[in-house]
Design a protein around this motif. Structure first.
Motif, mmCIF file in Angstrom:
data_model
loop_
_atom_site.group_PDB
_atom_site.id
_atom_site.type_symbol
_atom_site.label_atom_id
_atom_site.label_comp_id
_atom_site.label_asym_id
_atom_site.label_seq_id
_atom_site.Cartn_x
_atom_site.Cartn_y
_atom_site.Cartn_z
ATOM 1 N N ALA A 221 1.538 -14.475 -0.366
ATOM 2 C CA ALA A 221 1.259 -15.183 0.882
ATOM 3 C C ALA A 221 -0.053 -15.961 0.802
ATOM 4 N N VAL A 222 -1.087 -15.309 0.314
ATOM 5 C CA VAL A 222 -2.399 -15.955 0.219
ATOM 6 C C VAL A 222 -2.351 -17.129 -0.752
ATOM 7 N N GLU A 223 -1.759 -16.920 -1.924
ATOM 8 C CA GLU A 223 -1.727 -17.962 -2.949
ATOM 9 C C GLU A 223 -0.890 -19.167 -2.538
ATOM 10 N N HIS A 224 0.084 -18.973 -1.634
ATOM 11 C CA HIS A 224 0.948 -20.068 -1.199
ATOM 12 C C HIS A 224 0.579 -20.576 0.194
ATOM 13 N N ASN A 225 -0.642 -20.222 0.631
ATOM 14 C CA ASN A 225 -1.173 -20.743 1.890
ATOM 15 C C ASN A 225 -0.217 -20.499 3.063
ATOM 16 N N THR A 226 0.394 -19.320 3.070
ATOM 17 C CA THR A 226 1.298 -18.945 4.157
ATOM 18 C C THR A 226 0.530 -18.907 5.472
ATOM 19 N N LYS A 227 1.142 -19.450 6.511
ATOM 20 C CA LYS A 227 0.429 -19.596 7.778
ATOM 21 C C LYS A 227 0.345 -18.293 8.569
ATOM 22 N N ALA A 228 1.343 -17.416 8.417
ATOM 23 C CA ALA A 228 1.316 -16.157 9.161
ATOM 24 C C ALA A 228 2.006 -15.057 8.363
ATOM 25 N N ILE A 229 1.501 -13.839 8.511
ATOM 26 C CA ILE A 229 2.017 -12.675 7.795
ATOM 27 C C ILE A 229 2.273 -11.566 8.803
ATOM 28 N N LEU A 230 3.456 -10.947 8.715
ATOM 29 C CA LEU A 230 3.773 -9.744 9.486
ATOM 30 C C LEU A 230 4.156 -8.670 8.480
ATOM 31 N N SER A 231 3.307 -7.670 8.324
ATOM 32 C CA SER A 231 3.520 -6.672 7.272
ATOM 33 C C SER A 231 3.405 -5.259 7.842
ATOM 34 N N VAL A 232 4.450 -4.447 7.575
ATOM 35 C CA VAL A 232 4.423 -3.026 7.943
ATOM 36 C C VAL A 232 4.463 -2.228 6.632
ATOM 37 N N PRO A 233 3.295 -1.877 6.092
ATOM 38 C CA PRO A 233 3.265 -1.168 4.806
ATOM 39 C C PRO A 233 3.799 0.253 4.933
ATOM 40 N N CYS A 234 4.202 0.831 3.798
ATOM 41 C CA CYS A 234 4.578 2.243 3.776
ATOM 42 C C CYS A 234 4.287 2.824 2.400
ATOM 43 N N CYS A 235 4.326 4.141 2.333
ATOM 44 C CA CYS A 235 4.191 4.869 1.053
ATOM 45 C C CYS A 235 2.940 4.438 0.301
ATOM 46 N N GLN A 236 1.779 4.496 0.974
ATOM 47 C CA GLN A 236 0.536 4.072 0.325
ATOM 48 C C GLN A 236 0.024 5.181 -0.597
ATOM 49 N N HIS A 237 0.666 5.294 -1.772
ATOM 50 C CA HIS A 237 0.341 6.390 -2.690
ATOM 51 C C HIS A 237 -0.863 6.096 -3.575
ATOM 52 N N GLU A 238 -1.163 4.828 -3.789
ATOM 53 C CA GLU A 238 -2.089 4.440 -4.842
ATOM 54 C C GLU A 238 -3.452 5.110 -4.717
ATOM 55 N N ILE A 239 -4.101 4.954 -3.574
ATOM 56 C CA ILE A 239 -5.431 5.540 -3.405
ATOM 57 C C ILE A 239 -5.342 7.055 -3.326
ATOM 58 N N ASN A 240 -4.311 7.560 -2.667
ATOM 59 C CA ASN A 240 -4.162 9.017 -2.545
ATOM 60 C C ASN A 240 -4.059 9.681 -3.914
ATOM 61 N N SER A 241 -3.325 9.070 -4.841
ATOM 62 C CA SER A 241 -3.173 9.661 -6.171
ATOM 63 C C SER A 241 -4.496 9.665 -6.931
ATOM 64 N N GLN A 242 -5.346 8.681 -6.655
ATOM 65 C CA GLN A 242 -6.658 8.656 -7.304
ATOM 66 C C GLN A 242 -7.611 9.667 -6.668
ATOM 67 N N LEU A 243 -7.499 9.826 -5.347
ATOM 68 C CA LEU A 243 -8.358 10.795 -4.672
ATOM 69 C C LEU A 243 -8.073 12.209 -5.142
ATOM 70 N N SER A 244 -6.791 12.491 -5.439
ATOM 71 C CA SER A 244 -6.438 13.840 -5.889
ATOM 72 C C SER A 244 -7.055 14.149 -7.253
ATOM 73 N N LYS A 245 -7.395 13.093 -8.013
ATOM 74 C CA LYS A 245 -8.016 13.299 -9.323
ATOM 75 C C LYS A 245 -9.538 13.193 -9.235
ATOM 76 N N ASN A 246 -10.021 12.281 -8.397
ATOM 77 C CA ASN A 246 -11.462 12.048 -8.278
ATOM 78 C C ASN A 246 -11.930 12.466 -6.885
ATOM 79 N N ILE A 247 -11.979 13.756 -6.644
ATOM 80 C CA ILE A 247 -12.376 14.256 -5.330
ATOM 81 C C ILE A 247 -13.782 13.766 -5.001
ATOM 82 N N VAL A 248 -13.919 13.242 -3.797
ATOM 83 C CA VAL A 248 -15.237 12.766 -3.378
ATOM 84 C C VAL A 248 -16.229 13.924 -3.400
#
Length: 387
Positions: free
Chosen positions: A271-298
């Protein structure tokens, strides 16, 4: 008539029983049984990382429910037009069956005047075909939540149309030669894709081209057949990976509903690279950061360590952190961003919707908070790396 069945909480040896380590299975009535798709039902089975879709006959669907409800899956919810049956199995294998009659869609005094974009009682061809309406326009009681969700989604589109037209056409408007272009990444069964096309063409009378992309071949084939059946000549579908998609023209609106994990990031990047005028996004399953937190506990000295003690808090924290970073990145690239609640399907909890509209002009903006936040967590986030 069976409308749907959802199976969850599998037994420990589910892979031995069904051939794969399934965590969830859904069966629903095929919205378009034709010569090519003669089976009446579709099933989708999920593992942690994959989903598998196939067609079933009525007999096969009923047999699967009989052999698995409360047996291989401890929880099962089966819905017909008149009843909702819940199967609950305990540790001893005892199965409790709860049957609840489904009443007609409720009408409350305070919302009798609620003006839905798609009106109750007004037959809409694709809603009838997809099992949301009866032929006379009555909302099927078991699908009332879906009807509300579709209308809420159309309200989001309606809210941004004026801004999109100004950004794309200046003082003019969309025409047959320059239609409004919308892409739905991860369109799935495409309830909302069909709704958007119908809304734009039949209600707003705006020339448009709408395109849906998804990985599931049989679902896309079903959607393409349905579009052909209704003569929706500018509604098209294709099988493809969001991360690898390259369209011929830049879309005015990009929609992503439940694009799983980092697939949302690639849709936002496009969207950003193609200069899209509007974005409607409902994300799900945000595993990426959670999987890193489980390894690198704050580290314990960090105030964020409070969120790391319990898995459920860490998971929710990671999801919120992911969407906060995405919002910041979109603002960096000239979008006005709002995070809003969106009614989810199938009675699941409300989710965040990211609504971003390109600004007419915006000063250069760099988020230092985002960078320090990622540094504190010692994690990476895909959109931050690829945009």
């Amino acid at each position: 008539m069976l409308i749907s069945a959802t199976f969850s909480k599998p037994v420990k040896n589910i892979e031995e029983k069904l051939g794969k380590d399934f965590i969830k299975v859904r069966i629903w009535k095929n919205p378009l049984p034709t010569a090519s798709f003669v089976n009446e039902y579709i099933s989708e089975s999920f593992t942690q990382k994959q989903s598998f879709t196939k067609n079933l006959s009525k007999e096969q669907a009923e047999k699967f429910i009989e052999e698995n409800a409360g047996i291989n899956f401890k929880n099962c919810i089966k819905r017909t037009e008149t009843e909702e049956t819940t199967y609950l199995a305990n540790r001893r294998g005892e199965v409790k069956i709860i049957v609840k009659k489904i009443a007609a869609a409720p009408v409350f005094k305070h919302n009798k005047e609620k003006q839905y974009i798609l009106k109750e009682g007004m037959p809409v061809p694709f809603l009838i075909e997809l099992g949301v309406q009866s032929k006379d326009g009555k909302i099927i009681s078991a699908r009332y939540d879906k009807f509300r969700q579709i209308n809420r989604f159309l309200e989001f589109i309606d809210d941004i149309l004026e801004s999109v037209q100004k950004l794309s056409c200046g003082t003019g408007s969309f025409t047959e030669e320059r239609p409004l272009r919308m892409v739905d990444f991860g369109s799935g069964k495409s309830y909302l894709t069909f709704a958007a096309y119908y809304f734009l063409t039949e209600i707003k009378k705006i020339p448009c081209e709408v395109f849906g992309l998804d990985l599931k071949k049989d679902v896309i084939e079903n959607c393409s057949l349905l579009a052909q059946k209704f003569g929706y000549k500018n509604l098209h579908f294709a099988v493809g990976d969001i991360a690898k998609y390259s369209g011929k023209t830049s879309p005015d609106i990009i929609v992503t509903l439940h694009a799983c994990d980092t697939a949302t990031d690639y849709a936002l990047k496009y969207a950003v690279e193609h200069n899209t005028k509007a974005i409607l996004s409902v994300p799900c399953c945000q595993h990426e950061i959670n999987s890193q937190l489980s390894k690198n506990i704050v580290e314990e000295k960090s105030p964020l360590a409070l969120f790391m003690k319990h898995g459920i808090l860490r998971e929710r924290f990671a999801a919120l952190a992911t969407d906060a970073i995405r919002a910041e990145l979109l603002e960096e690239h000239g979008y006005a961003v709002q995070l809003m609640e969106f009614i989810d399907m199938e009675g699941t909890p409300k989710k965040l919707l990211i609504r971003a509209v390109k600004k007419q002009s915006s000063p250069e903006y760099k988020s230092t908070a985002k960078d320090s936040f990622l540094g504190e967590l010692k994690v990476k986030q895909t959109l931050n790396d690829i945009i």
